[in-house]
Design an enzyme around this catalytic site. Structure first.
Site, mmCIF file in Angstrom:
data_model
loop_
_atom_site.group_PDB
_atom_site.id
_atom_site.type_symbol
_atom_site.label_atom_id
_atom_site.label_comp_id
_atom_site.label_asym_id
_atom_site.label_seq_id
_atom_site.Cartn_x
_atom_site.Cartn_y
_atom_site.Cartn_z
ATOM 1 N N ARG A 1 0.835 -1.193 0.000
ATOM 2 C CA ARG A 1 0.000 0.000 0.000
ATOM 3 C C ARG A 1 0.877 1.253 0.000
ATOM 4 O O ARG A 1 2.049 1.217 0.405
ATOM 5 C CB ARG A 1 -0.909 0.018 1.226
ATOM 6 C CG ARG A 1 -1.893 -1.140 1.299
ATOM 7 C CD ARG A 1 -2.680 -1.092 2.592
ATOM 8 N NE ARG A 1 -3.679 -2.162 2.681
ATOM 9 C CZ ARG A 1 -3.429 -3.372 3.168
ATOM 10 N NH1 ARG A 1 -2.214 -3.664 3.614
ATOM 11 N NH2 ARG A 1 -4.382 -4.290 3.208
ATOM 12 N N LYS B 1 -2.082 -2.857 8.013
ATOM 13 C CA LYS B 1 -3.216 -2.297 8.734
ATOM 14 C C LYS B 1 -3.383 -3.047 10.049
ATOM 15 O O LYS B 1 -3.253 -4.257 10.105
ATOM 16 C CB LYS B 1 -4.502 -2.427 7.912
ATOM 17 C CG LYS B 1 -4.593 -1.459 6.737
ATOM 18 C CD LYS B 1 -5.924 -1.584 6.044
ATOM 19 C CE LYS B 1 -6.107 -0.538 4.965
ATOM 20 N NZ LYS B 1 -7.408 -0.650 4.282
ATOM 21 N N HIS C 1 -2.608 2.965 -5.866
ATOM 22 C CA HIS C 1 -3.404 1.762 -5.586
ATOM 23 C C HIS C 1 -3.599 0.924 -6.850
ATOM 24 O O HIS C 1 -3.712 -0.309 -6.767
ATOM 25 C CB HIS C 1 -4.764 2.156 -5.006
ATOM 26 C CG HIS C 1 -5.442 1.027 -4.282
ATOM 27 N ND1 HIS C 1 -4.983 0.529 -3.083
ATOM 28 C CD2 HIS C 1 -6.534 0.283 -4.599
ATOM 29 C CE1 HIS C 1 -5.762 -0.466 -2.694
ATOM 30 N NE2 HIS C 1 -6.709 -0.637 -3.590
ATOM 31 N N ARG D 1 -0.809 -1.377 -7.178
ATOM 32 C CA ARG D 1 -1.042 -2.534 -6.300
ATOM 33 C C ARG D 1 -1.942 -3.550 -7.004
ATOM 34 O O ARG D 1 -1.684 -4.757 -6.971
ATOM 35 C CB ARG D 1 -1.677 -2.040 -5.000
ATOM 36 C CG ARG D 1 -2.083 -3.103 -3.989
ATOM 37 C CD ARG D 1 -2.507 -2.398 -2.706
ATOM 38 N NE ARG D 1 -3.295 -3.216 -1.811
ATOM 39 C CZ ARG D 1 -2.800 -4.040 -0.895
ATOM 40 N NH1 ARG D 1 -1.491 -4.191 -0.804
ATOM 41 N NH2 ARG D 1 -3.578 -4.722 -0.087
ATOM 42 N N HIS E 1 -3.826 -9.395 2.980
ATOM 43 C CA HIS E 1 -5.236 -9.537 3.299
ATOM 44 C C HIS E 1 -5.438 -10.697 4.271
ATOM 45 O O HIS E 1 -4.702 -11.689 4.230
ATOM 46 C CB HIS E 1 -6.066 -9.803 2.042
ATOM 47 C CG HIS E 1 -6.138 -8.620 1.137
ATOM 48 N ND1 HIS E 1 -6.282 -8.744 -0.240
ATOM 49 C CD2 HIS E 1 -6.070 -7.287 1.373
ATOM 50 C CE1 HIS E 1 -6.313 -7.541 -0.787
ATOM 51 N NE2 HIS E 1 -6.187 -6.642 0.175
ATOM 52 N N TYR F 1 -9.467 -10.180 -8.749
ATOM 53 C CA TYR F 1 -8.403 -10.468 -9.707
ATOM 54 C C TYR F 1 -8.701 -11.704 -10.544
ATOM 55 O O TYR F 1 -8.182 -11.847 -11.653
ATOM 56 C CB TYR F 1 -7.069 -10.608 -8.962
ATOM 57 C CG TYR F 1 -6.813 -9.418 -8.074
ATOM 58 C CD1 TYR F 1 -6.672 -8.141 -8.628
ATOM 59 C CD2 TYR F 1 -6.775 -9.529 -6.697
ATOM 60 C CE1 TYR F 1 -6.494 -7.028 -7.819
ATOM 61 C CE2 TYR F 1 -6.593 -8.426 -5.888
ATOM 62 C CZ TYR F 1 -6.460 -7.175 -6.455
ATOM 63 O OH TYR F 1 -6.290 -6.078 -5.656
#
Length: 356
Positions: A210, A234, A306, A309, A332, A341
């Site tokens: 990110r 995160k 982004h 990414r 994730h 994707y």
């Protein structure tokens, strides 16, 4: 936004906030939330508290005076009135009042409030070890979901990705073709930051990290021999992320000139630097967004970090057909987010139709 400017704005908003929001802010710093996220949340809280006063729900004159009782006793109907207010109001600091906020912006505002309410009703402790109150009105408020299918979203995003040979072509364009039509002044600025900009963009394309993770990297987080970086994900979790080998030469070239070009000392631990008033500073997210935007616009289409990414994730899924590997690479918690994707690279359906 420059880090110094961001912190100044945060401090300005903190002065306005009630004590329990300051407690929330302090708690989220320990996770840690990024300063950018906290700034955006504080802006949303100001909008909400201003509305509470303007609508008469709170009878005080200053935001800092709004009591916990007001939040505890907010009815579902009152919170829905706030949502309607958002639909009718323009962006913060905007002059036009013709259109309301976009649904994604409204959802972000409600997400900020949900985070605050969760803290007040579940996470915080008073002197008796209990939360400040138990009634969470945000759990009764539903948000409008995006009706766009994954297939439609994938097709839209696909046009903004640099897939296949375009990944290297983009980097080659920045290095060789972009500077050809620049003015003398612009060329001087480009040459000064060429190695750094290529290192940043190649790292984003080769790792899928990110923007916030990239700008918060320290020099010690990069291992060029192993082609690994240590990032803070995160929620404050540390993670080791592999880097595709095509970024190695760009990162090495940047490291070669980093100290001399940006006057870095041992105390300057940030990996990616910029010079501000003659001193080295950690580059901020807005600067990276601008440099990615200007290069990509001249190459093909203006994109955000982004989208770089997304490019890495799509290429990795295309090569492995493994959502698990992609989710691990992106940091994730599960593979649900990576469903997108599979639609971007799913050519089997089109091939089957072509054979009919």
């Amino acid at each position: 936004m420059k880090r110094e400017r961001l912190l100044e704005r945060i401090e300005h908003l903190k002065v306005l906030m009630p004590w329990y929001v300051l407690d929330y802010y302090q708690s989220k710093l320990t996770i840690p939330y990024s300063f950018t996220t906290l700034y955006e949340y504080l802006k949303e809280y100001k909008r909400f508290f201003d509305w509470l006063i303007d609508s008469g729900i709170s009878d005080v004159s200053e935001i800092s005076e709004i009591s916990l009782d007001v939040l505890e006793n907010m009815s579902k109907k009152e919170m829905e009135a706030f949502i309607l207010y958002l639909r009718e109001r323009p962006l913060l600091n905007a002059n036009s009042k013709k259109e309301g906020l976009a649904q994604t912006t409204i959802n972000r505002s409600l997400s900020a409030l949900s985070s605050l309410y969760k803290y007040l009703t579940e996470e915080v402790e008073n002197k008796d070890g209990e939360p400040y109150f138990y009634r969470n009105v945000m759990k009764k408020v539903s948000t409008k979901k995006n009706k766009e299918t994954l297939a439609a979203r994938a097709e839209n995003i696909k046009q903004k990705l640099f897939l296949g040979e375009e990944t290297q072509a983009f980097l080659d364009f920045i290095e060789n073709d972009y500077p050809k039509n620049l003015s003398a002044r612009a060329l001087s600025s480009f040459e000064r930051n060429r190695e750094r900009d290529l290192a940043i963009i190649s790292l984003l394309l080769a790792s899928g990290i990110r923007l916030s993770e990239a700008v918060n990297l320290d020099l010690r987080d990069l291992n060029l021999k192993m082609m690994l970086i240590e990032v803070t994900r995160k929620g404050g979790k540390r993670d080791s992320v592999h880097i595709a080998s095509f970024a190695q030469s760009y990162l090495q070239e940047y490291l070669t000139i980093r100290n001399r070009r940006y006057k870095a000392e041992k105390s300057d631990i940030a990996l990616f630097l910029t010079e501000y008033r003659g001193l080295p500073n950690r580059i901020d997210g807005s600067s990276v967004e601008k440099l990615v935007g200007k290069y990509s616009e001249q190459f093909k289409i203006r994109v955000t970090p982004h989208k770089l990414r997304h490019t890495l994730a799509t290429r990795l899924y295309g090569a492995t057909k493994s959502q698990v590997l992609v989710s691990h690479q992106l940091g994730h918690a599960n593979t649900q987010v990576t469903d997108l994707y599979t639609h971007i690279v799913n050519d089997e359906q089109k091939d089957a139709l072509d054979k009919l």
